[in-house]
Design a protein around this motif. Structure first.
Motif, PDB file in Angstrom:
ATOM      1  N   UNK A 184      27.265 -43.294 -19.445  1.00  0.00           N
ATOM      2  CA  UNK A 184      28.440 -43.771 -20.014  1.00  0.00           C
ATOM      3  C   UNK A 184      28.515 -45.041 -20.570  1.00  0.00           C
ATOM      4  N   UNK A 185      29.379 -45.858 -21.273  1.00  0.00           N
ATOM      5  CA  UNK A 185      28.832 -47.287 -22.074  1.00  0.00           C
ATOM      6  C   UNK A 185      29.094 -48.945 -21.308  1.00  0.00           C
ATOM      7  N   UNK A 186      29.745 -48.182 -19.233  1.00  0.00           N
ATOM      8  CA  UNK A 186      29.266 -49.100 -18.565  1.00  0.00           C
ATOM      9  C   UNK A 186      27.832 -49.350 -17.677  1.00  0.00           C
ATOM     10  N   UNK A 187      26.978 -48.632 -18.148  1.00  0.00           N
ATOM     11  CA  UNK A 187      26.248 -48.779 -17.535  1.00  0.00           C
ATOM     12  C   UNK A 187      24.932 -47.770 -18.437  1.00  0.00           C
ATOM     13  N   UNK A 188      24.822 -47.923 -19.433  1.00  0.00           N
ATOM     14  CA  UNK A 188      24.124 -47.373 -20.573  1.00  0.00           C
ATOM     15  C   UNK A 188      22.782 -48.386 -21.016  1.00  0.00           C
ATOM     16  N   UNK A 189      22.685 -49.529 -20.727  1.00  0.00           N
ATOM     17  CA  UNK A 189      21.781 -50.204 -20.554  1.00  0.00           C
ATOM     18  C   UNK A 189      20.860 -50.243 -19.532  1.00  0.00           C
ATOM     19  N   UNK A 190      21.444 -50.081 -18.192  1.00  0.00           N
ATOM     20  CA  UNK A 190      20.080 -50.407 -16.994  1.00  0.00           C
ATOM     21  C   UNK A 190      20.134 -48.855 -16.870  1.00  0.00           C
ATOM     22  N   UNK A 191      21.014 -47.736 -17.430  1.00  0.00           N
ATOM     23  CA  UNK A 191      20.579 -46.218 -16.548  1.00  0.00           C
ATOM     24  C   UNK A 191      19.203 -45.993 -17.615  1.00  0.00           C
ATOM     25  N   UNK A 192      19.236 -46.302 -19.074  1.00  0.00           N
ATOM     26  CA  UNK A 192      17.446 -46.175 -19.301  1.00  0.00           C
ATOM     27  C   UNK A 192      16.357 -46.982 -18.966  1.00  0.00           C
ATOM     28  N   UNK A 193      16.662 -47.891 -18.899  1.00  0.00           N
ATOM     29  CA  UNK A 193      15.697 -48.882 -17.578  1.00  0.00           C
ATOM     30  C   UNK A 193      15.858 -48.224 -16.494  1.00  0.00           C
ATOM     31  N   UNK A 194      15.858 -47.437 -15.774  1.00  0.00           N
ATOM     32  CA  UNK A 194      16.136 -46.861 -14.439  1.00  0.00           C
ATOM     33  C   UNK A 194      15.257 -45.857 -14.803  1.00  0.00           C
ATOM     34  N   UNK A 195      15.157 -45.341 -15.466  1.00  0.00           N
ATOM     35  CA  UNK A 195      14.810 -44.046 -15.981  1.00  0.00           C
ATOM     36  C   UNK A 195      13.336 -44.720 -15.756  1.00  0.00           C
ATOM     37  N   UNK A 196      13.173 -45.316 -16.715  1.00  0.00           N
ATOM     38  CA  UNK A 196      11.618 -46.086 -17.349  1.00  0.00           C
ATOM     39  C   UNK A 196      10.895 -46.052 -15.977  1.00  0.00           C
ATOM     40  N   UNK A 197      11.688 -47.204 -15.163  1.00  0.00           N
ATOM     41  CA  UNK A 197      10.469 -47.720 -14.053  1.00  0.00           C
ATOM     42  C   UNK A 197      10.585 -46.554 -13.555  1.00  0.00           C
ATOM     43  N   UNK A 198      11.798 -45.177 -13.243  1.00  0.00           N
ATOM     44  CA  UNK A 198      10.837 -43.917 -12.451  1.00  0.00           C
ATOM     45  C   UNK A 198       9.987 -43.018 -12.707  1.00  0.00           C
ATOM     46  N   UNK A 199      10.472 -42.964 -13.997  1.00  0.00           N
ATOM     47  CA  UNK A 199       8.891 -42.338 -14.258  1.00  0.00           C
ATOM     48  C   UNK A 199       7.692 -42.779 -14.356  1.00  0.00           C
ATOM     49  N   UNK A 200       7.917 -44.558 -14.278  1.00  0.00           N
ATOM     50  CA  UNK A 200       6.582 -45.193 -14.221  1.00  0.00           C
ATOM     51  C   UNK A 200       6.351 -45.175 -12.454  1.00  0.00           C
ATOM     52  N   UNK A 201       6.939 -45.223 -11.839  1.00  0.00           N
ATOM     53  CA  UNK A 201       7.122 -44.990 -10.604  1.00  0.00           C
ATOM     54  C   UNK A 201       6.332 -43.889 -10.510  1.00  0.00           C
ATOM     55  N   UNK A 202       6.332 -42.717 -10.484  1.00  0.00           N
ATOM     56  CA  UNK A 202       6.131 -41.251 -10.628  1.00  0.00           C
ATOM     57  C   UNK A 202       5.145 -41.219 -11.406  1.00  0.00           C
ATOM     58  N   UNK A 203       4.010 -42.303 -12.003  1.00  0.00           N
ATOM     59  CA  UNK A 203       2.983 -42.170 -12.824  1.00  0.00           C
ATOM     60  C   UNK A 203       3.098 -41.055 -14.012  1.00  0.00           C
ATOM     61  N   UNK A 204       3.749 -40.674 -14.303  1.00  0.00           N
ATOM     62  CA  UNK A 204       3.962 -39.943 -15.705  1.00  0.00           C
ATOM     63  C   UNK A 204       4.279 -40.200 -16.683  1.00  0.00           C
ATOM     64  N   UNK A 205       3.902 -41.602 -17.219  1.00  0.00           N
ATOM     65  CA  UNK A 205       3.842 -41.864 -18.711  1.00  0.00           C
ATOM     66  C   UNK A 205       2.272 -42.525 -19.322  1.00  0.00           C
TER      67      UNK A 205
END
Length: 205
Positions: A184-205
């Motif tokens: 949703x608009x109110x958490x749009x930017x942070x949602x993708x940053x959190x997904x990036x950090x999650x994928x990086x922590x899981x070593x999927x990148x």
């Protein structure tokens, strides 16, 4: 490398609140690039609609972030059709090294949703695509309201069909194993940053 792939086709022109869908994507892209650059990742930017027409090759550092920001702010929505297949094929030819590809787009109508669903597989398994979609709160509100007039009934039925199709598109893409951020608009930017950090922590990148 973290590649931001920005859809500048006509479906990114409509406004939600005080910003266009493209504005939301630009703001989120800036935050993602800032975080990724601070984490010593290469960042890259591609703009597409009928094809990938603008490209900033991946690099590291503050100078690259400034180039990223300048190119991003020069982007604007164009009244053109979005061709996912052509754009993704061009990117796949340019980038052979595994990358996180963050695709900011909007695919509410059935035809574009099917095109996106069929084309995103062109980036796998070499790359890790993440589709980012902006949820429209007003659409859900209209779909769930109690209509009071004939016009309200028509608008509600249309909104329900679009909302259901959007949810179906999200499910179908996730079944392919593709990550999708539907925020949703109110958490749009942070949602993708959190997904990036999650994928990086899981070593999927």
């Amino acid at each position: 490398s973290v590649i931001v792939l920005l859809d500048t086709g006509r479906r990114m022109a409509p406004w939600i609140g005080g910003l266009s869908k493209l504005d939301y994507a630009i703001n989120a892209s800036l935050l993602l690039a800032y975080v990724a650059s601070g984490g010593d990742d290469n960042i890259a930017l591609g703009c597409f609609d009928t094809d990938l027409y603008s490209w900033l090759a991946p690099r590291k550092g503050r100078a690259q972030y400034r180039r990223f920001m300048e190119q991003l702010y020069a982007s604007e929505a164009r009244l053109t059709h979005t061709n996912y297949r052509a754009s993704f094929m061009t990117l796949a030819r340019r980038m052979t090294r595994r990358s996180l590809v963050v695709i900011f787009t909007d695919a509410l109508d059935p035809d574009s949703a099917r095109d996106l669903d069929a084309s995103v597989g062109l980036l796998r398994p070499r790359h890790l695509p993440v589709i980012v979609s902006l949820r429209d709160p007003s659409l859900k509100a209209i779909a769930e309201r109690d209509p009071g007039s004939e016009m309200d009934i028509y608008e509600t039925v249309v909104a329900q069909e679009v909302y259901v199709e959007h949810r179906r598109m999200v499910r179908d893409i996730r079944r392919q194993g593709v990550h999708i951020v539907d925020a949703s608009p109110e958490n749009f930017s942070m949602s993708i940053v959190n997904e990036y950090l999650r994928l990086k922590a899981r070593r999927e990148l």
